[in-house]
Design an enzyme around this catalytic site. Structure first.
Site, PDB file in Angstrom:
ATOM      1  N   LYS A   3       2.705  41.007  55.412  1.00 37.34           N
ATOM      2  CA  LYS A   3       3.392  41.266  53.982  1.00 37.34           C
ATOM      3  C   LYS A   3       1.954  41.822  53.256  1.00 37.34           C
ATOM      4  O   LYS A   3       0.937  40.993  53.007  1.00 37.34           O
ATOM      5  CB  LYS A   3       3.630  39.755  53.478  1.00 37.34           C
ATOM      6  CG  LYS A   3       3.969  39.956  51.913  1.00 37.34           C
ATOM      7  CD  LYS A   3       4.472  38.454  51.276  1.00 37.34           C
ATOM      8  CE  LYS A   3       5.032  38.293  49.905  1.00 37.34           C
ATOM      9  NZ  LYS A   3       4.173  39.317  49.085  1.00 37.34           N
TER      10      LYS A   3
ATOM     11  N   ARG B 200       8.929  48.248  41.466  1.00 38.07           N
ATOM     12  CA  ARG B 200       9.909  47.267  41.920  1.00 38.07           C
ATOM     13  C   ARG B 200      10.790  47.167  40.651  1.00 38.07           C
ATOM     14  O   ARG B 200      12.212  46.602  40.923  1.00 38.07           O
ATOM     15  CB  ARG B 200       9.248  45.915  41.745  1.00 38.07           C
ATOM     16  CG  ARG B 200       9.838  44.680  42.008  1.00 38.07           C
ATOM     17  CD  ARG B 200       8.806  43.605  41.884  1.00 38.07           C
ATOM     18  NE  ARG B 200       9.335  42.138  42.203  1.00 38.07           N
ATOM     19  CZ  ARG B 200      10.242  41.833  41.158  1.00 38.07           C
ATOM     20  NH1 ARG B 200      10.526  42.393  40.200  1.00 38.07           N
ATOM     21  NH2 ARG B 200      10.879  40.693  41.455  1.00 38.07           N
TER      22      ARG B 200
ATOM     23  N   GLU C 141       5.243  49.309  50.542  1.00 39.60           N
ATOM     24  CA  GLU C 141       4.321  48.812  49.874  1.00 39.60           C
ATOM     25  C   GLU C 141       2.987  49.774  49.551  1.00 39.60           C
ATOM     26  O   GLU C 141       2.659  50.249  50.661  1.00 39.60           O
ATOM     27  CB  GLU C 141       3.843  47.562  50.300  1.00 39.60           C
ATOM     28  CG  GLU C 141       2.683  46.717  49.475  1.00 39.60           C
ATOM     29  CD  GLU C 141       3.622  45.778  48.523  1.00 39.60           C
ATOM     30  OE1 GLU C 141       4.829  46.085  48.257  1.00 39.60           O
ATOM     31  OE2 GLU C 141       2.776  44.733  47.703  1.00 39.60           O
TER      32      GLU C 141
ATOM     33  N   LYS D 242      12.380  38.776  58.654  1.00 40.22           N
ATOM     34  CA  LYS D 242      13.606  39.461  58.259  1.00 40.22           C
ATOM     35  C   LYS D 242      14.805  39.262  59.524  1.00 40.22           C
ATOM     36  O   LYS D 242      14.224  39.582  60.409  1.00 40.22           O
ATOM     37  CB  LYS D 242      13.560  40.811  57.974  1.00 40.22           C
ATOM     38  CG  LYS D 242      12.434  41.042  56.730  1.00 40.22           C
ATOM     39  CD  LYS D 242      12.172  42.604  56.328  1.00 40.22           C
ATOM     40  CE  LYS D 242      11.071  42.567  55.481  1.00 40.22           C
ATOM     41  NZ  LYS D 242      11.018  44.250  55.154  1.00 40.22           N
TER      42      LYS D 242
HETATM   43  P1  ATP Z   1       9.650  38.803  44.173  1.00 37.15           P
HETATM   44  O1  ATP Z   1       9.423  40.145  44.165  1.00 37.15           O
HETATM   45  O2  ATP Z   1       9.810  38.009  45.279  1.00 37.15           O
HETATM   46  O3  ATP Z   1      10.098  38.432  42.803  1.00 37.15           O
HETATM   47  P2  ATP Z   1       6.697  39.226  43.654  1.00 37.15           P
HETATM   48  O4  ATP Z   1       7.066  40.390  43.077  1.00 37.15           O
HETATM   49  O5  ATP Z   1       5.880  38.324  42.972  1.00 37.15           O
HETATM   50  O6  ATP Z   1       8.098  38.228  43.762  1.00 37.15           O
HETATM   51  P3  ATP Z   1       5.995  38.651  46.277  1.00 37.15           P
HETATM   52  O7  ATP Z   1       6.511  37.056  46.091  1.00 37.15           O
HETATM   53  O8  ATP Z   1       4.534  38.563  46.574  1.00 37.15           O
HETATM   54  O9  ATP Z   1       6.292  39.466  45.086  1.00 37.15           O
HETATM   55  O10 ATP Z   1       6.723  39.064  47.480  1.00 37.15           O
HETATM   56  C1  ATP Z   1       7.718  40.141  47.686  1.00 37.15           C
HETATM   57  C2  ATP Z   1       6.901  41.317  47.563  1.00 37.15           C
HETATM   58  O11 ATP Z   1       5.970  41.603  48.749  1.00 37.15           O
HETATM   59  C3  ATP Z   1       7.920  42.536  47.821  1.00 37.15           C
HETATM   60  O12 ATP Z   1       8.619  42.940  46.589  1.00 37.15           O
HETATM   61  C4  ATP Z   1       6.859  43.901  48.376  1.00 37.15           C
HETATM   62  O13 ATP Z   1       6.400  44.301  46.815  1.00 37.15           O
HETATM   63  C5  ATP Z   1       5.704  43.033  48.930  1.00 37.15           C
HETATM   64  N1  ATP Z   1       5.854  43.353  50.302  1.00 37.15           N
HETATM   65  C6  ATP Z   1       4.678  43.503  51.000  1.00 37.15           C
HETATM   66  N2  ATP Z   1       4.953  43.655  52.371  1.00 37.15           N
HETATM   67  C7  ATP Z   1       6.320  43.774  52.490  1.00 37.15           C
HETATM   68  C8  ATP Z   1       7.003  43.845  53.683  1.00 37.15           C
HETATM   69  N3  ATP Z   1       6.865  44.102  54.713  1.00 37.15           N
HETATM   70  N4  ATP Z   1       8.365  43.902  53.261  1.00 37.15           N
HETATM   71  C9  ATP Z   1       8.864  43.590  52.374  1.00 37.15           C
HETATM   72  N5  ATP Z   1       8.098  43.419  50.946  1.00 37.15           N
HETATM   73  C10 ATP Z   1       6.878  43.607  51.313  1.00 37.15           C
END
Ligand code: ATP
Length: 647
Positions: free
Chosen positions: A294, A318, A350, A459
């Protein structure tokens, strides 16, 4: 009120002339038709009643004829937007200019308008009262939906040195033509919030119902048809395209006509938080799943399509904002990662700040999110870039004319690897591991964290649950952050709606802030907590500079509860915060009624960072806060793992 009565109510208003006919074959809809519905919607909180009022409005608009424009403008006025999100044209005119426009168009003094605003807290009501008290010298031509829509568009797109004057002139022109309740809603539209409790979700369902009913559908066909419209819209979120197609052909065949299209960002799939490796394994027990790093950057939906023989690349955030201006380097880099034979694509990825290695032997390293967030959001010059960005692709959603959303992740990933190649310091696939035991997952999680990532995304890999679900926060994607494991829980993203003046050496800045969550069903901000820790002196100064111009004189439509900040702000700024835990509160109003008559608040909240990739409507929602509260109460169970759907 019957349909005809509402439609014709414009005639009942004191007007001299009837609206002009718009296009051949259909009359222009009076603006009063919409504002009458707004009044009725505002007077109720019953969801079904609201749905039926808005459906009724759309049916009347459709039956007036005149092609798709009438319905399209009506829909845009109902959701208070002027175009799809990605085109970036926004309302949200500052209070000062509106106060001036009301004063000048009604001949009242500025100070009196400001006083009224203090008392009423709603500029729409102030405009209405100011108009009502005004002696009527002559009647203007009645406002129509196209006139208002084009007027709003003119105001939102005014730019250049004289833009304030231009805006003022159009606002005054529109205000002068208002009758009945119209000025109230016109002003609220200009402010950027209608505040009648009409959520966009309801508008979309009403469009689907109205079109189907006008085409003779039976009540029991509505649900299935609406699901088609919702699915289509989350893939192609453009009323400009979906509404004409719906009107012309109905729901049948809509999926084939309106598909994911490069250049139009789809609403991204989101993940559910989990509290540990054990919970993840519970969820995916017996299924084939995959873990990916992530990355700690910014979501980037990269679109490519060929126009006049040239590949155009565009990057979206996003929340569907165009980011090509922020990332000219990404746009330039992308073609190098594409193998021959690709003429259109959508990659989900990302964008991460990156420090290249000194030479080919040293691979470079990931930098934290903050490095990227320092970039301007627009007009970045490629030769002026301090921090490099590398793209880590984790999904392929479209390739060479075909959407791939219905394919399993295993297949989409295979195609991603077949058609795109890693480029040093520029592009790579997200590192993954198809592990299946707790021990393997733990090792992979540790590796991710030590290379600068936030944790893992887990996933579903194969089967019908491994498709890409746009706009859904799905249990088929779980996020496992290092912070959850440390027991600190997920962070929340909240809007800054109020400030408390500082004490001691902080008297020139705000010393604490009131944070809120946006409730999209009620179209209101509910307070969550007061926050005063986690800020350096420099932070406080920067926040003051940003927030001071957003000060408004009254709390307006905020559901503030017992919170009493010294000053309120327009909701523009979103912060990520962490807390020790969540607790019930008699003071704050977030998610009130969801788990208790009291609201939910944060204990010991701490500022983490500014989230400028999130709009204020995209805060952690009251529903999510309620489920975080419940999850805390039932730690260790899987109660919180249910899908949330956007539409
Ligand atoms: P959310 O998008 O879930 O509302 P957020 O914007 O605060 O919350 P996070 O909780 O940090 O984001 O987690 C989701 C985000 O992680 C995704 O929207 C993406 O930007 C990021 N991300 C990083 N690596 C990956 C990956 N391998 N697959 C999907 N998303 C990823």
């Amino acid at each position: 009120m019957g349909a005809q009565a509402t439609l014709d109510s414009a005639a009942a208003a004191p007007r001299k002339t009837e609206p002009k006919t718009a296009k051949p074959g259909g009359a222009a809809i009076p603006y009063a038709t919409i504002t009458d519905t707004f009044s009725l919607v505002e007077a109720t909180t019953k969801r079904l009643e609201i749905l039926s009022l808005v459906t009724d409005l759309f049916r009347r608009v459709i039956s007036r004829g005149g092609g798709p424009t009438n319905l399209l403008y009506t829909v845009y006025l109902c959701i208070n937007r002027l175009c799809p999100d990605y085109e970036g044209l926004e309302l949200g005119i500052g209070e000062g200019l509106l106060v001036k426009a009301i004063a000048q168009s009604t001949g009242r003094e500025l100070v009196r308008i400001k006083k009224d605003l203090e008392a009423k807290g709603d500029l729409g009501l102030v405009a209405l009262a100011s108009r009502q008290n005004q002696p009527t010298m002559f009647r203007m031509q009645a406002l129509t939906v196209p006139t208002v829509f084009h007027g709003l568009k003119e105001i939102a797109s005014a730019s250049g040195s004289k833009s304030q004057d231009k805006k003022l002139a159009v606002i005054k022109r529109l205000l002068a033509a208002c009758a009945g309740d119209e000025s109230k809603y016109l002003i609220r539209s200009l402010e950027g919030k209608l505040r009648i409790g009409l959520a966009e979700k309801t508008v979309l369902v009403a469009v689907a119902h109205a079109v189907m009913l006008e085409r003779g559908a039976a009540e029991d066909e509505l649900e299935a048809g609406t699901n088609v419209v919702k699915a289509v819209f989350s893939e192609l979120p453009s009323y400009d395209i979906v509404i004409p197609a719906l009107l012309e052909h109905g729901v049948d065949g809509l999926r084939a006509r309106c598909r994911l299209t490069p250049g139009i960002p789809l609403k991204p799939m989101l993940a559910k938080p989990t509290r540990g490796v054990g919970e993840v394994l519970d969820r995916f027990d017996g299924q084939e799943f995959t873990c990916e790093y992530k990355y700690d950057g910014e979501r980037a939906q990269v679109h490519g399509y060929t126009r006049d023989g040239r590949l155009e690349v565009r990057v979206f955030s996003r929340n569907s904002e165009e980011m090509s201006g922020k990332y000219p380097d990404l746009v330039a880099q992308m073609p190098r990662a594409i193998r021959p034979g690709v003429d259109s694509f959508v990659v989900d990825a990302e964008a991460v700040a990156w420090e290249p290695g000194a030479d080919d032997a040293s691979p470079g390293r990931l930098l934290p999110f903050q490095e990227l967030s320092r970039r301007k959001r627009k007009d970045v010059q490629a030769d002026n870039i301090a921090v490099r960005v590398k793209l880590f692709a984790f999904d392929l959603l479209y390739l060479n004319g075909e959407p791939l959303l219905h394919l399993a992740l295993s297949e989409r990933r295979r195609m991603l690897r077949e058609h795109f190649v890693p480029v040093a310091n520029e592009f790579d696939y997200a590192t993954h591991c198809d592990c299946s035991t707790t021990a393997d997952m733990q090792v992979f999680l540790d590796a991710s964290v030590s290379s600068g990532c936030e944790g893992l995304m887990v996933k579903m890999l194969v089967g019908p649950d491994a498709t890409y679900e746009p706009s859904r926060r799905s249990i088929n994607w779980l996020k496992l952050k290092k912070d959850y494991l440390a027991g600190t829980g997920d962070s929340l993203d909240l809007a800054v709606i109020g400030g408390y003046y500082g004490k001691g050496k902080r008297t020139n800045v705000y010393g604490a802030f009131l944070l809120a969550t946006y409730d999209e069903d009620l179209e209101t901000y509910q307070t969550v907590c007061k926050i005063g820790t986690g800020f350096s002196e420099a932070d406080l100064e920067a926040h003051y500079a940003l927030l001071h111009p957003l000060e408004v004189s009254k709390k307006g439509y905020y559901d503030a509860g017992e919170a009493k900040p010294d000053i309120y702000f327009e909701p523009r700024v979103v912060w990520e915060v962490k807390a020790a835990d969540l607790s019930l509160s008699p003071v704050y109003t977030a998610a009130r009624g969801a788990v208790d008559a009291r609201g939910i608040s944060l204990r010991f909240p701490r500022f983490v960072r500014v989230r400028d990739d999130k709009a204020p409507e995209e805060t952690t929602s009251p529903q999510q806060i309620a489920s975080m509260y419940r999850a805390q109460a039932t730690a260790g169970t899987r109660e919180s793992l249910e899908d949330d759907e956007y539409w």
